[in-house]
Write a protein that holds these residues in place. Sequence first.
Motif: not given
Length: 296
Positions: A214-241
Amino acid sequence: MADRSAPDPAGLVAIDVHTHAEVSRTGHPSLSPELMAASEQYFGAKGHRQPTVDEMAEYYRQRRMAAVVFTVDAEHNLGHPPIANEEVAESCAAHPDVLVPFASIDPWRGRAGVRQARRLVEEHGVRGFKFHPSLQGFSPGDRLAYPLYEAIEELGVPALFHTGQTGIGAGVPGGGGVRLKHSNPLLVDDVAVDFPELRIILAHPSFPWQDEALAVATHKPHVYIDLSGWSPKYFPPQLVRYANSLLQDKVLFGSDYPVITPDRWLRDFEKLDIKPDVRPKILKDNAARLLGLTAR
């Protein structure tokens, strides 16, 4: 003008940016039987069928989705020959309405890998590259990979990096030679600094380094995050936020098909507390922009 060799987002409900070609036309697997079995055990997908790229196309076409397809070239570290990038690209080219080809080049291939990257984009229509530092046995900031990054940046296509723990090698003695430390997303920050125009995707919720991602993606303008490999019901709350706020334009739907199906992922995502105006960005709009797709 729209690229007629690529999917038209206007006719799609979602774009899955993370799927795997697990078997070649001749039946050659992307991983050794030992590592594939470990991955299946980890994901609870023991005995899952390995679809061909043609079968993947029909699967996604039935769902009105597009999919980014790639394999992983980790021959130097794991000793297992990869599925040919050219084959993946050619198979995807037969289904341009639903499939987007990415390639994977082992950074240990050196200058030959750089030449291959250019050829794959210019002659085979490849639209991005997948790196798996833990499988490939290199740190993302290692200078051995810099000529390859430079070429990818010049070609104007994204680089997708596996981050976080991996099910590949889990439970195998010594992890099958897979070193988890190479997939800390903070290591990709050096790449984002040294190649400021390179579009970078940090794949997966990055357990145990979610805050670093999250730190890298918010700091660097061309960095994205994909949500693969986990069921969304297990996403950490900070990722959802962050997906709902600061990173709403930089978070991407990905399943990790075939070990996790988009049906399962989307079913669980529907129950997630995501703002109505953010949901279509994650499912399609952000990926369409990043991949250079335009509605016809």
